[in-house]
Design a protein around this motif. Structure first.
Motif: not given
Length: 286
Positions: A152-169
């Motif tokens: 909920d709301g915190d898109g920047e933190a989720l995107f950072s986690q996605i990048c760290a795990r080398k996932l799609e987006g």
């Protein structure tokens, strides 16, 4: 009753906003699941029936008629990571024996992120968060089905986690969004691009496409794919203005040039064969 899916616009950069939820983007292919009168059918976003390709999904039954929107995905048997090539192998299989074998060796999953109809009620005009509540109460038929998590709301933190795990987006969705069968800026995608430097080694004679090559450890340039996206008319003119001076040969489909023009491209990832997946031109490198 097939429903054309709601499609995503592109976000320019990661963002956080209390009016949005943010979901991981699953690297599979879009799927609409229709369960009617005890029968389950699956369709692509273009209304192609793909029920036969996924017997482990079409065997699923639900409590009442339902239409679900989601992503059909597979994981690599060796790494356990969601793998686009694996789901394409499943999607392209046509022989019954191969489909049966692949359903055991590369099982498919249906990851649900929206519910459009349930027990005779059309839910599309309800706000997204109300649809999520209905979906939360839906019992899924097997371990091959799952529901997409969201923050909920915190898109920047989720995107950072996605990048760290080398996932799609990630995908950002307005909490109050109704379900529209068109591309809408109420739903936004943000891709975790990989950037690669390549050489342009030729061009296609027919439909536009630049041949891309990457340098190997021993200094050679090997083929790595075709750049079809992201090139402006001005960039095309600049390339064709100089490439005729470095042509090395041609065949029925392509004209080949010396690997002297360098470019930066963005890709989803590398294929297992070492090719660029969906390369899009970014800029020339001087």
């Amino acid at each position: 009753m097939f429903i054309s899916p709601m499609l995503l616009e592109t976000a320019e950069a990661p963002f956080s906003d209390e009016n949005y939820i943010f979901e991981p983007k699953i690297d599979g292919h879009r799927g609409l699941l229709l369960h009617t009168d005890g029968t389950t059918r699956l369709y692509t976003r273009h209304n192609n029936d793909c029920t036969r390709q996924y017997p482990e999904l079409s065997a699923g039954t639900f409590d009442g008629d339902v239409i679900l929107d989601g992503e059909i995905a597979c994981t690599d048997p060796e790494t356990g990571v969601i793998d686009f090539e694996s789901v394409m192998t499943r999607f392209q299989a046509s022989r019954s024996d191969k489909i049966r074998r692949l359903s055991e060796t590369i099982p498919a999953n249906f990851v649900v992120f929206d519910i459009l109809r349930y027990k005779g009620e059309d839910l599309r005009n309800r706000p997204l968060m109300e649809r999520k509540e209905v979906l939360d109460g839906l019992a899924l038929p097997s371990a091959n089905f799952g529901k997409i998590p969201f923050v909920d709301g915190d898109g920047e933190a989720l995107f950072s986690q996605i990048c760290a795990r080398k996932l799609e987006g990630t995908v950002a969705k307005r909490k109050d969004s109704v379900y529209e069968s068109r591309r809408s800026n109420s739903w936004l995608k943000l891709i975790n691009w990989t950037y690669v430097n390549v050489y342009i080694t030729g061009y296609r004679k027919g439909d536009f496409g630049w041949l891309a090559g990457v340098e190997t450890k021993d200094g050679r340039v090997r083929p790595a794919g075709i750049i079809e996206l992201g090139v402006t008319p001005t960039q095309k003119m600049a390339f064709y203005g100089v490439c005729q001076q470095i042509v090395t040969g041609e065949d029925a489909e392509y004209v080949y040039v010396q690997p002297r023009i360098k470019a930066r491209v963005k890709i989803r990832n590398w294929t297992k064969a070492g090719m660029l997946r969906t390369p899009a031109f970014v800029e020339f490198i001087v």
